[in-house]
Design an enzyme around this catalytic site. Sequence first.
Site, mmCIF file in Angstrom:
data_model
loop_
_atom_site.group_PDB
_atom_site.id
_atom_site.type_symbol
_atom_site.label_atom_id
_atom_site.label_comp_id
_atom_site.label_asym_id
_atom_site.label_seq_id
_atom_site.Cartn_x
_atom_site.Cartn_y
_atom_site.Cartn_z
ATOM 1 N N LYS A 97 19.006 51.570 35.997
ATOM 2 C CA LYS A 97 17.435 51.503 35.765
ATOM 3 C C LYS A 97 16.898 52.720 35.388
ATOM 4 O O LYS A 97 16.211 52.862 34.261
ATOM 5 C CB LYS A 97 16.595 50.821 36.823
ATOM 6 C CG LYS A 97 15.230 50.476 36.512
ATOM 7 C CD LYS A 97 14.607 49.852 37.592
ATOM 8 C CE LYS A 97 15.044 48.559 37.812
ATOM 9 N NZ LYS A 97 14.632 47.886 39.239
ATOM 10 N N ARG A 144 10.926 51.469 42.696
ATOM 11 C CA ARG A 144 11.933 50.272 42.593
ATOM 12 C C ARG A 144 13.114 50.915 42.890
ATOM 13 O O ARG A 144 13.390 52.111 42.474
ATOM 14 C CB ARG A 144 12.030 49.736 41.230
ATOM 15 C CG ARG A 144 10.987 48.797 40.897
ATOM 16 C CD ARG A 144 10.926 48.588 39.271
ATOM 17 N NE ARG A 144 9.564 48.339 38.814
ATOM 18 C CZ ARG A 144 9.362 46.866 38.341
ATOM 19 N NH1 ARG A 144 10.112 46.029 38.610
ATOM 20 N NH2 ARG A 144 8.370 46.762 37.860
ATOM 21 N N GLY A 164 18.151 41.527 42.198
ATOM 22 C CA GLY A 164 17.451 41.045 43.504
ATOM 23 C C GLY A 164 17.846 41.221 44.718
ATOM 24 O O GLY A 164 17.442 40.618 45.728
ATOM 25 N N MET A 222 17.967 44.490 46.105
ATOM 26 C CA MET A 222 17.112 45.406 46.886
ATOM 27 C C MET A 222 15.663 45.189 46.544
ATOM 28 O O MET A 222 15.331 44.269 46.187
ATOM 29 C CB MET A 222 17.657 46.922 46.437
ATOM 30 C CG MET A 222 18.989 47.158 47.249
ATOM 31 S SD MET A 222 19.699 48.727 46.783
ATOM 32 C CE MET A 222 19.938 48.712 45.145
ATOM 33 N N ARG A 265 19.006 46.953 30.336
ATOM 34 C CA ARG A 265 20.258 46.927 30.803
ATOM 35 C C ARG A 265 21.391 45.973 30.000
ATOM 36 O O ARG A 265 20.927 45.147 29.494
ATOM 37 C CB ARG A 265 20.183 46.663 32.348
ATOM 38 C CG ARG A 265 20.023 45.420 32.585
ATOM 39 C CD ARG A 265 19.853 45.038 34.156
ATOM 40 N NE ARG A 265 19.494 43.682 34.601
ATOM 41 C CZ ARG A 265 18.949 43.160 35.603
ATOM 42 N NH1 ARG A 265 18.995 44.320 36.549
ATOM 43 N NH2 ARG A 265 18.519 42.384 35.737
ATOM 44 N N HIS A 295 16.154 33.729 40.147
ATOM 45 C CA HIS A 295 17.273 33.820 40.843
ATOM 46 C C HIS A 295 18.497 33.180 40.989
ATOM 47 O O HIS A 295 19.611 33.562 40.673
ATOM 48 C CB HIS A 295 16.839 34.122 42.349
ATOM 49 C CG HIS A 295 17.909 34.885 43.334
ATOM 50 N ND1 HIS A 295 18.867 33.899 44.121
ATOM 51 C CD2 HIS A 295 18.522 35.884 43.566
ATOM 52 C CE1 HIS A 295 19.532 34.579 44.683
ATOM 53 N NE2 HIS A 295 19.519 35.827 44.245
ATOM 54 N N ARG A 311 65.344 28.847 36.522
ATOM 55 C CA ARG A 311 66.028 29.488 37.536
ATOM 56 C C ARG A 311 66.792 28.195 38.393
ATOM 57 O O ARG A 311 66.444 27.228 38.603
ATOM 58 C CB ARG A 311 64.970 29.881 38.358
ATOM 59 C CG ARG A 311 65.315 30.561 39.974
ATOM 60 C CD ARG A 311 64.309 31.178 40.536
ATOM 61 N NE ARG A 311 63.463 30.104 41.222
ATOM 62 C CZ ARG A 311 62.333 30.261 41.848
ATOM 63 N NH1 ARG A 311 61.843 31.768 42.077
ATOM 64 N NH2 ARG A 311 61.755 29.375 42.618
ATOM 65 N N SER A 352 64.105 39.260 35.602
ATOM 66 C CA SER A 352 62.731 39.059 35.581
ATOM 67 C C SER A 352 62.367 39.384 37.158
ATOM 68 O O SER A 352 62.989 39.032 38.366
ATOM 69 C CB SER A 352 62.732 37.554 35.621
ATOM 70 O OG SER A 352 61.354 37.222 35.649
ATOM 71 N N CYS A 365 57.766 37.414 36.904
ATOM 72 C CA CYS A 365 57.398 35.955 37.168
ATOM 73 C C CYS A 365 56.529 35.730 38.356
ATOM 74 O O CYS A 365 56.403 34.762 38.608
ATOM 75 C CB CYS A 365 58.255 35.141 36.817
ATOM 76 S SG CYS A 365 59.749 35.400 37.729
ATOM 77 N N TYR A 382 57.892 41.240 28.853
ATOM 78 C CA TYR A 382 57.058 39.862 28.824
ATOM 79 C C TYR A 382 56.380 39.759 30.353
ATOM 80 O O TYR A 382 56.895 40.398 31.234
ATOM 81 C CB TYR A 382 57.413 38.579 28.392
ATOM 82 C CG TYR A 382 58.666 38.108 29.127
ATOM 83 C CD1 TYR A 382 58.267 37.271 30.261
ATOM 84 C CD2 TYR A 382 59.876 38.688 28.863
ATOM 85 C CE1 TYR A 382 59.232 36.837 31.082
ATOM 86 C CE2 TYR A 382 60.937 38.069 29.658
ATOM 87 C CZ TYR A 382 60.446 37.318 31.055
ATOM 88 O OH TYR A 382 61.643 36.821 31.760
HETATM 89 C C1 PEP Z 1 58.806 35.670 43.147
HETATM 90 O O1 PEP Z 1 59.385 36.004 44.327
HETATM 91 O O2 PEP Z 1 58.234 36.473 42.771
HETATM 92 C C2 PEP Z 1 59.223 34.172 42.273
HETATM 93 C C3 PEP Z 1 58.508 34.230 41.345
HETATM 94 O O3 PEP Z 1 59.769 33.305 42.995
HETATM 95 P P1 PEP Z 1 59.189 32.323 44.143
HETATM 96 O O4 PEP Z 1 57.682 32.558 44.148
HETATM 97 O O5 PEP Z 1 59.456 30.926 43.622
HETATM 98 O O6 PEP Z 1 59.915 32.769 45.232
HETATM 99 MG MG MG Z 2 61.125 34.404 44.676
#
Ligand code: PEP
Ligand code: MG
Length: 939
Positions: A27, A97, A106, A108, A359, A478, A668, A817, A884, A904
Amino acid sequence: MAKKYIYFFGKGKAEGNAEMKHLLGGKGANLAEMSRIGIPVPGGFTITAEVCKIYYENSKKYPIELYGQIESNLKKLENITNKKFGDKNNPLLVSVRSGAAVSMPGMMDTILNLGLNDKAVEGLSNLTNNPRFAWDSYRRFIQMFGNVAKGVPHHAFEHELEEIKRRVAKRKGIKDADSLVQEALNRQIPDTALEVDDLKMLVKHYKEIYKEYTHQDFPQDPKKQLMIAIDAVFGSWNNDRAIAYREINNIKGLLGTAVNIQMMVFGNMGDDSGTGVGFTRNPSTGENRLYGEFLMNAQGEDVVAGIRTPFPIDGLKKKNKKIYEELQNIRRKLEKHYKDMQDFEFTIERGKLYMLQTRTGKRTAQAAVKIAVDMVKEGLINKEEAIIRIKPEQIDQLLHPTFDEIEEKKAKVFSKEGLPASPGAAIGQAVFSAKDAEDWAKGGKDVILCRLETSPEDIRGMNAAKGILTARGGMTSHAAVVARGMGKCCVAGAGDIIMDEKSREMRCGELVVKEGDWISLNGSKGIVYIGKIKLISPKVSGPFGTIMKWADNIKKLGVRTNADTPHDTKVAVEFGAEGIGLCRTEHMFFEGERITSFRKMILAAPEVRLLRQALEQENNPQKIKEIESKLEGPLTQYLNALKELLPLQRKDFEGIFKELKGKPCTIRLLDPPLHEFLPHDASGQKALSKAMGVPLEKIKDTVESLKELNPMLGHRGCRLGITYPEITEMQTQAIIEAALNVHKNKIKVNPEIMVPLVGNVKELVLQKEIILNTIKKIKKEKKIKKMPFEIKIGTMIEVPRAALTAYEIAKVAEFFSFGTNDLTQMGCGFSRDDAGKFLGDYVKLGIYKTDPFQSLDIEGVGKMVEMAVALGKKARHNIKLGICGEHGGDSVSVKFCHRIGLTYVSCSPFRVTIARLSAAQAVIEENRAKKKVRRKKKQ
Ligand code: PEP
Ligand code: MG
């Protein structure tokens, strides 16, 4: 020179600026900035947040220099306003203020009209020739000061106000004035109906209440009033609701709050005065037009607190065209200057407009993407800036389902008069207090919090609810502001609803909703329905689609998904997934018939294993024969069960390959311990025995034999495939045959087979051999010389030993992975299933910044990943690297994955867009950081 604790602003000048938020709070910094760019701002000064920090570190004492600096800044303010603090003829009144670096709406406290006392009120009265206004201001001041600075309960003042109103009602000859309920009384005798003598009486009574609660007279010395008010604002930094707000919004690392002391301007000086709040664009939809609300003859708190329902800002055009146009000009000026949507407060005092605050406006996710895309088109910002402005966590809101239109048309409407305060759809059971909302939600229930209006005390209940409904208040009440900030569906100000919080029910005409009844809210239309309405999935289109396209053009990381059904795959591809990074095959075994075949396999497997081990150790031909004959039955059952599973798995994979149309698919092999597939309770075991025609004892024995003390570190992952190679064979066969079948139909396939839980390269070598032999066998059977598609074989890196020996593993694996769920479990030594019991405390104490299962522990687990990446690349320069674990959909972790050069990330379908956006932000942030370094070097 003494340290500077105060920054002055006013009359087109300012000592501070917008960059100084950390010190002056949002502010204060913006008041200074507005002053600099010639926007009309009442003069004032800001006491820095550093003083707040010192105040708390120094047993609530201020630095000694502060007092002198307050004096000199007051003088300056007196000079530019030509008024005098505490003067009985021409008093300078100020507002006090709070304002931290991060806005906490809201949370304070604020005190207005400070500087009034028994003499100054007379002076103000004479000066303005408006005694009503002077006495009204005084009674407001006593109430606010008493409540905020001294903790006198609000209701004590409200009760007194009600008493006076009854007296006025009687005077006006209103029947049954004594028995009118408060709402009716307020309607018949609004605050504006009180006359000067009523207000004088009210002031007298308010002062008595003040004394009753504080055992002190109401302070008459304005300087004393000011110091008490400053104490209160600093004190409010650590009140319950401010602490809760910071906790919920994960706000850390601030110095404290600053205090803004500013010349009062009055919106309650008659019909040529007023007050309002506005946004430079619609914060709900993003539409590019002035948006807001105003009330004539009122002070700001009336609007924010939802006490009086304000009018849409368009109405100001009729009331005062000049001011309306001035506001439009200021709107344009603000956006051009700040290059973002602003949320502002204004006051009109006798036909003159003042801006009290600006703001960056909080907005829904819908509005955020629309505003960002529009601003690029308008040339205000570039695409990179548009992408950076979208908070990845906010994207989640865009993926919330909406109501099925056909079902919504058929649904029973409860109220149509609400405002579309925060868009989306919500279904839940009605509750009528914030506490109930919290308790019910803790019990796993979906609730809608229904209130007359909400206040900052309700914050936890609002957070726990699926949606919020209020009967009072406008788009900037609010409830509306907080709900939008939380991305929560909200219908506000449904004036046709009679909200009976005490009896825990609400009525609208003939209809009644009681506590626990299901209701549905449409926060985009402001409609409340009785019952539940079917929800439908969202789409990535419009401005959201545009932003995502821009993000894809910038990002370098690939984004895949974790999916194990054709449906999830389809959803993920629609969200922009570029393939599957983790298909957990075990999930497929739980459906329908398969679980029976799978259980048949499990019931035979341990015996097969024992007998095989016995065979290996036996040399006696007679005994070997005996064992072989014992083995025959279980082995047949085991192999038959796998045969039953083969076509089912093959079909699953075919469905997924068809959806992917040639996009890579990492499948997997079986991962969880086998006992997870058997019932552990007596009744489940009995039912299974009956269904499968297997003696109960046999089932119990198998469950017993599979029991492990620490199953997460037990017989799971590739350890299963090593003990039971036929499982790996069957799964490989299903994958390859499915790929061949789909390929035959001219649909491209790109399978990748992934071995889980490898810790030692030899495990991978053994599994890879089985996979390759199975492929060879299929080729031979089907007379295929060369597979018509590539098949990659790789592994998860989820055991710390695998990360350490990644160099050896990469010689065998074509891809890694990172299974960061297990890598976190084994790396930090936290059980995935039990750590919830203490991790909350760990985060609160700052041992970990965030839950390491949600956001990667970059310093620890991240180090292992980084190291494995380097080792993997060293052994195989073109190795594909993905992640993953759950972290693949967490923005901070995705950015880390970009920095360390992964190929990825893979995450659940609904987080794919979050990952895409985060990946693009990672590139932009990296480029900006490089630029900064270059600039520094040049200097
Ligand atoms: C992990 O362990 O990160 C994974 C992806 O396998 P899960 O969660 O199935 O053990
Ligand atoms: Mg795992």
